[in-house]
Design a protein around this motif. Structure first.
Motif: not given
Length: 490
Positions: A266-280
């Motif tokens: 589950a996102h926010g519980e088991d895995y976490f994500v941040v943004r990179g320059n390609h995600d702009r």
């Protein structure tokens, strides 16, 4: 999609003068017929060779822990060419013979099926013990991936065996991290969902990229799925994806990344994500829609995981084309400093896309390779006053590199190679009460291993000099640190 190394064109031009496995073509229009001619010639040459002929190359000691080692290599048909300067695959058995003395290699570990993309795991090793080994396929000893440009060592913790052809080579297992194991965290970055050619450098056509073979799954999806599967298999409790989740911030690609990563949990519980320059994107709505911060706020956050504080940073809070330096912005930087001041002793892991510093790179280091220098200095100064911070995980450089921050020596910065291409995998952080280990794993899925081998020819075949890590300790290390405030993950 422009590669993040587009700022390094003069250096890449110079590097392209080195002999490499890639034949340089002057335009994309000539690429298809050249590949067809080369493939046809390769088939004819393959038919002229004895079926037992092979070469065993690209030997790498990828993973080294206190009790196991993962070793990979490739077998090909000599005199053949797949169109990218690489021999056609030779399917055969693979084995490692090893022991505690170079003249007594009395133990054997082997694969259970023929392949050209060999991966053998040695288990039940003793901590602190020196082992000697030789990788063999059909009696032919494998030779190391050459890392002469960086004076590196792909196969061991010493240079033993480098004067011979095929070893044996040597490594010494580390001691385990002190204390009891508490939890394991998979660190990954640069998935680049939506990308179709690896290693494109905008404005410099002589360095062509490497596409996936026709009929095979798109490599960003293939490698991301294999990463999730391998991370689970290796016992990861949590996964952190450190930016460049997509190749260009498209909603479809971010949505596909979400579906793949949901396979971990589950996102926010088991895995976490941040943004990179390609995600702009212009309004960042696509990224926030796929990976909401949880409270509807900005793309940076802090979470407490049983006493482990995880801080995720958005390192491209700015306008730009993505090729310039990363930036946190004043609001996020103030928030970050406040979080550390609240509990400076709490065990803390920070992750964000851009590194704070980039050292010992085979490519010239430009502003676009790291966080804005003033902001990076402010982050390190905050670390110096927060003894609980022990690790800063970064991507963006697409390489494995361990750096101890000189102004905050209790903090290790670990750059992790891109998930999408060679060497293709993640780093497993194993947290113990008295320290931690960092171990890099390639994705074990066969299709992922095939793409990893194919994509090593990025940058005219020089990519391993940059991406693998010049030493075993750049991708495998053990550090003592008091982490007893973390509870065991249930």
């Amino acid at each position: 999609m422009r590669c993040c190394f587009s700022a390094h064109l003069p250096a890449l031009a110079a590097l392209s003068a080195f002999p490499g496995p890639c034949e340089v073509l002057r335009s994309g229009a000539r690429l298809a017929p050249a590949l067809l001619r080369s493939a046809s010639a390769a088939v004819q040459r393959a038919r002229s060779h004895h079926p037992d002929d092979l070469i065993a190359v690209n030997l790498e000691l990828v993973t080294l822990t206190e009790d196991r080692a993962v070793i990979t290599w490739y077998t090909g048909i000599p005199g053949t060419d797949d169109g990218l300067g690489h021999p056609l695959p030779a399917l055969t058995e693979g084995e490692i013979v090893y022991g505690t003395h170079p003249s007594r290699l009395n133990r054997t570990a082997s694969e259970d099926r023929p392949t050209a993309h060999h991966q053998v795991e040695l288990t039940d090793l003793e901590p602190g013990q020196t082992y000697y080994y030789q990788a063999r396929s059909r009696g032919t000893a494998a030779t190391p991936t050459p890392l002469h440009l960086v004076r590196g060592n792909a196969v061991g913790t010493s240079t033993f065996g480098f004067g011979s052809s095929g070893g044996p080579y040597c490594f010494t297992t580390p001691q385990p991290p002190p204390g009891r194991h508490l939890l394991s965290v998979a660190l990954c970055n640069d998935l680049h969902l939506g990308e179709t050619t690896a290693g494109l450098v905008g404005g410099f056509p002589l360095l062509r990229g490497v596409p996936q073979q026709p009929g095979r799954a798109p490599y960003p999806e293939l490698m991301s799925r294999a990463l999730v599967e391998e991370a689970r298999r290796r016992g990861a409790d949590v996964l952190l994806a450190g930016g460049d989740i997509s190749a260009g911030g498209a909603a479809h690609d971010l949505g596909e990344a979400r579906r793949i990563l949901d396979g971990f949990g589950a996102h926010g519980e088991d895995y976490f994500v941040v943004r990179g320059n390609h995600d702009r994107s212009r309004d960042n709505a696509g990224f926030q829609s796929a990976f909401p911060a949880g409270d509807g706020g900005p793309g940076y956050f802090a979470r407490d995981l049983g006493g482990l504080r995880v801080i995720g940073l958005d390192t491209y809070v700015k306008t730009g084309n993505g090729a310039d330096a990363g930036g946190l912005g004043p609001e996020q930087l103030a928030w970050f400093r406040a979080r550390l001041r609240e509990a400076p002793e709490q065990p803390t892991l920070v992750f964000g896309h851009h590194p704070l510093t980039v050292r010992d790179s085979v490519f010239p280091v430009t502003r676009g390779q790291q966080l804005d220098r003033r902001q990076a200095r402010a982050v390190v100064d905050a670390y110096a006053s927060a003894p609980g911070v022990f690790l800063h995980h970064a991507g963006h450089t697409h390489r494995n590199k361990r750096t101890v921050l000189s102004r905050a020596p209790h903090v290790t910065q670990q750059e992790v190679a891109a998930a999408k291409e060679y060497p293709g995998g993640f780093t497993l952080l194993r947290i113990h009460s008295g320290g931690y280990a960092l171990n890099h794993y390639k994705a074990g899925d066969l299709a992922a291993r095939q793409w990893s081998e194919r994509s090593r020819r990025v940058a005219a075949g020089l990519w391993p000099h940059h991406a693998l890590g010049r030493s075993v300790t750049d991708r495998n290390s053990v550090t003592a640190h008091d982490l007893s405030g973390i509870t065991r993950r249930s």
